[in-house]
Write an enzyme that holds these catalytic residues in place. Structure first.
Site, PDB file in Angstrom:
ATOM      1  CE  LYS A  80      -4.343  -1.911   0.810  1.00  0.00           C
ATOM      2  NZ  LYS A  80      -5.671  -1.967   1.353  1.00  0.00           N
ATOM      3  CE  LYS A 131      -6.129  -8.507  -1.911  1.00  0.00           C
ATOM      4  NZ  LYS A 131      -6.635  -8.143  -0.578  1.00  0.00           N
ATOM      5  CE  LYS A 164     -13.434  -4.409   0.178  1.00  0.00           C
ATOM      6  NZ  LYS A 164     -12.341  -4.029   1.095  1.00  0.00           N
TER       7      LYS A 164
HETATM    8  P1  ATP Z   1      -8.580  -3.307  -0.493  1.00  0.00           P
HETATM    9  O1  ATP Z   1      -8.588  -3.456  -1.971  1.00  0.00           O
HETATM   10  O2  ATP Z   1      -9.184  -2.025  -0.024  1.00  0.00           O
HETATM   11  O3  ATP Z   1      -7.255  -3.592   0.144  1.00  0.00           O
HETATM   12  P2  ATP Z   1      -9.670  -5.926  -0.273  1.00  0.00           P
HETATM   13  O4  ATP Z   1     -10.586  -6.155  -1.422  1.00  0.00           O
HETATM   14  O5  ATP Z   1      -8.334  -6.543  -0.291  1.00  0.00           O
HETATM   15  O6  ATP Z   1      -9.571  -4.388   0.060  1.00  0.00           O
HETATM   16  P3  ATP Z   1     -10.364  -6.322   2.534  1.00  0.00           P
HETATM   17  O7  ATP Z   1     -11.416  -5.488   3.131  1.00  0.00           O
HETATM   18  O8  ATP Z   1      -8.965  -5.930   2.831  1.00  0.00           O
HETATM   19  O9  ATP Z   1     -10.524  -6.450   0.954  1.00  0.00           O
HETATM   20  O10 ATP Z   1     -10.608  -7.835   2.951  1.00  0.00           O
HETATM   21  C1  ATP Z   1     -11.756  -8.390   3.518  1.00  0.00           C
HETATM   22  C2  ATP Z   1     -11.605  -9.888   3.574  1.00  0.00           C
HETATM   23  O11 ATP Z   1     -11.646 -10.416   2.238  1.00  0.00           O
HETATM   24  C3  ATP Z   1     -10.280 -10.355   4.160  1.00  0.00           C
HETATM   25  O12 ATP Z   1     -10.504 -11.513   4.937  1.00  0.00           O
HETATM   26  C4  ATP Z   1      -9.446 -10.704   2.958  1.00  0.00           C
HETATM   27  O13 ATP Z   1      -8.469 -11.674   3.248  1.00  0.00           O
HETATM   28  C5  ATP Z   1     -10.500 -11.230   2.004  1.00  0.00           C
HETATM   29  N1  ATP Z   1     -10.112 -11.032   0.619  1.00  0.00           N
HETATM   30  C6  ATP Z   1      -9.921  -9.842   0.004  1.00  0.00           C
HETATM   31  N2  ATP Z   1      -9.609 -10.010  -1.292  1.00  0.00           N
HETATM   32  C7  ATP Z   1      -9.579 -11.357  -1.485  1.00  0.00           C
HETATM   33  C8  ATP Z   1      -9.305 -12.168  -2.625  1.00  0.00           C
HETATM   34  N3  ATP Z   1      -9.006 -11.625  -3.787  1.00  0.00           N
HETATM   35  N4  ATP Z   1      -9.364 -13.497  -2.481  1.00  0.00           N
HETATM   36  C9  ATP Z   1      -9.677 -14.060  -1.291  1.00  0.00           C
HETATM   37  N5  ATP Z   1      -9.952 -13.354  -0.189  1.00  0.00           N
HETATM   38  C10 ATP Z   1      -9.907 -12.015  -0.269  1.00  0.00           C
END
Ligand code: ATP
Ligand code: LTN
Length: 336
Positions: A116, A198, A201
């Site tokens: 980040k 990954k 969002k």
């Molecule tokens: P950001 O993009 O803002 O970092 P994010 O999409 O990675 O957000 P988080 O809010 O950080 O999502 O994660 C919420 C939950 O979803 C966490 O348990 C994280 O491990 C899971 N998660 C997020 N993205 C994935 C993915 N691509 N595959 C599997 N699990 C995910």
């Protein structure tokens, strides 16, 4: 109130965009599965989300969307406590204390911080750096046994465990040591545009992710465009075929078919057929969630009731741990 014999689950999600299929398959799906067996606390971690700059109006809307989606995917407020992190002040309070038991070197090693910081080089703020102490506070406040997350959060959970062990070592038994639960095939759903990354969002490319609220046509279009390879054989091999393997993980998580079964099903067929099948399976999965979401969003009073009651219960439970911690470190009791 809580049933004492049940094990405790805590997990959180940042309202830093709209929930994706990665969030659902990696974490939210397990949240729903666990609610019958465990005493669950699920939080929209808004304090965490401002470690990256958010637009206030968009953030407000996203938080409400998340709460409605929690209910739409099947989280039942009779069975689990649903709340916003900022409504429960014990989280920020314990985070400060834990900051004093977390080492600079430990925080510097966190890959999420490194990623980040690179992504937001103009805003490497102290909150981004100490993000894991707040996350440790989230879990430790509830004497959590189990934390359902995607694999990207494994390092943060390890750190929380280390902080808890360190604190317990100094002051005696204070915190339960939580354990992460990570799903098998959907621990990391990757981006459709760059399958070595990954699915996230907060990605700028809207074709890289599927949102839980994407319309069926958009879902099918995004899967059709998904980056794959030129071999034209549906075969699981994450190293050489990250795109197809990612789609196989998604299809497997949605249909419960194994990789072998999927390879057989698409033997002799092209990627076009496979991508369409994945798109349709995902669209079918999300249709009932979307109609339930529309229904719930119309009832703002109900939503407010759920997150207000959730915060009250979360405060009551978490304040017990915080009071214990204040006493242990040597603060005196307040006289009011
Ligand atoms: P950001 O993009 O803002 O970092 P994010 O999409 O990675 O957000 P988080 O809010 O950080 O999502 O994660 C919420 C939950 O979803 C966490 O348990 C994280 O491990 C899971 N998660 C997020 N993205 C994935 C993915 N691509 N595959 C599997 N699990 C995910
Ligand atoms: N850091 C997590 C979200 C999160 C969380 C938590 C997950 C905040 N607090 C406590 C599990 C337990 C993320 O970025 N996905």
């Amino acid at each position: 109130m809580s049933e004492i014999n049940k094990k405790i689950v805590f997990s959180g999600i940042q309202p830093s965009g709209e929930p994706t299929l990665g969030n659902y398959l990696g974490a939210l799906k397990n949240w729903v599965l666990m609610q019958d067996e465990y005493e669950c606390f699920y939080s929209i971690v808004d304090l965490h989300s401002i470690t990256v700059r958010q637009d206030p109006a968009a953030l407000r809307a996203q938080i409400k969307k998340f709460m409605a989606l929690f209910l739409a995917i099947g989280l039942d407020p009779e069975k689990c406590t649903l709340f916003c992190q900022s409504h429960v002040p014990t989280h920020a309070e314990l985070a400060w204390i834990l900051n004093c038991y977390t080492m600079f070197g430990e925080l510097s090693r966190m890959t999420q911080f490194k990623d980040k910081s690179q992504k937001h080089a103009d805003n490497i703020n102290a909150g981004l750096f100490t993000y894991p102490s707040l996350m440790a506070a989230d879990m430790l406040l509830y004497q959590t046994d189990v934390v359902p997350v995607g694999i990207d959060q494994k390092q943060h959970i390890e750190l929380a465990r280390n902080i808890a062990v360190r604190f317990n070592g100094i002051y005696g038994d204070t915190f339960k040591i939580p354990e992460g639960v990570i799903p098998k095939t959907s621990a990391k759903i990757n981006s459709l545009a760059d399958p070595t990354k990954k699915m996230s969002k907060s990605d700028e490319n809207i074709n890289s992710y599927i949102l839980l609220l994407d319309k069926p046509d958009d879902i099918i279009r995004k899967f059709k465009r998904a980056v794959t390879d030129s071999e034209a054989i549906v075969r699981y091999s994450p190293e050489d075929k990250p795109g197809i393997s990612n789609l196989m993980n998604i299809y497997s998580a949605v249909t419960s078919k194994t990789h072998d079964e999927i390879e057989k099903e698409f033997d002799g067929k092209g990627y076009g057929d496979f991508k369409l099948a994945v798109g349709e399976a995902v669209a079918d999965l999300l249709k009932p969630v979307q109609s339930e979401y529309e229904r719930i969003m119309k009832d703002k009073d109900y939503l407010e009731k759920i997150y207000s009651e959730g915060a009250q219960k979360a405060y009551y439970v978490s304040n017990k741990t915080l009071s214990k911690v204040y006493k242990k470190v040597g603060f005196i009791k307040k006289g009011f």
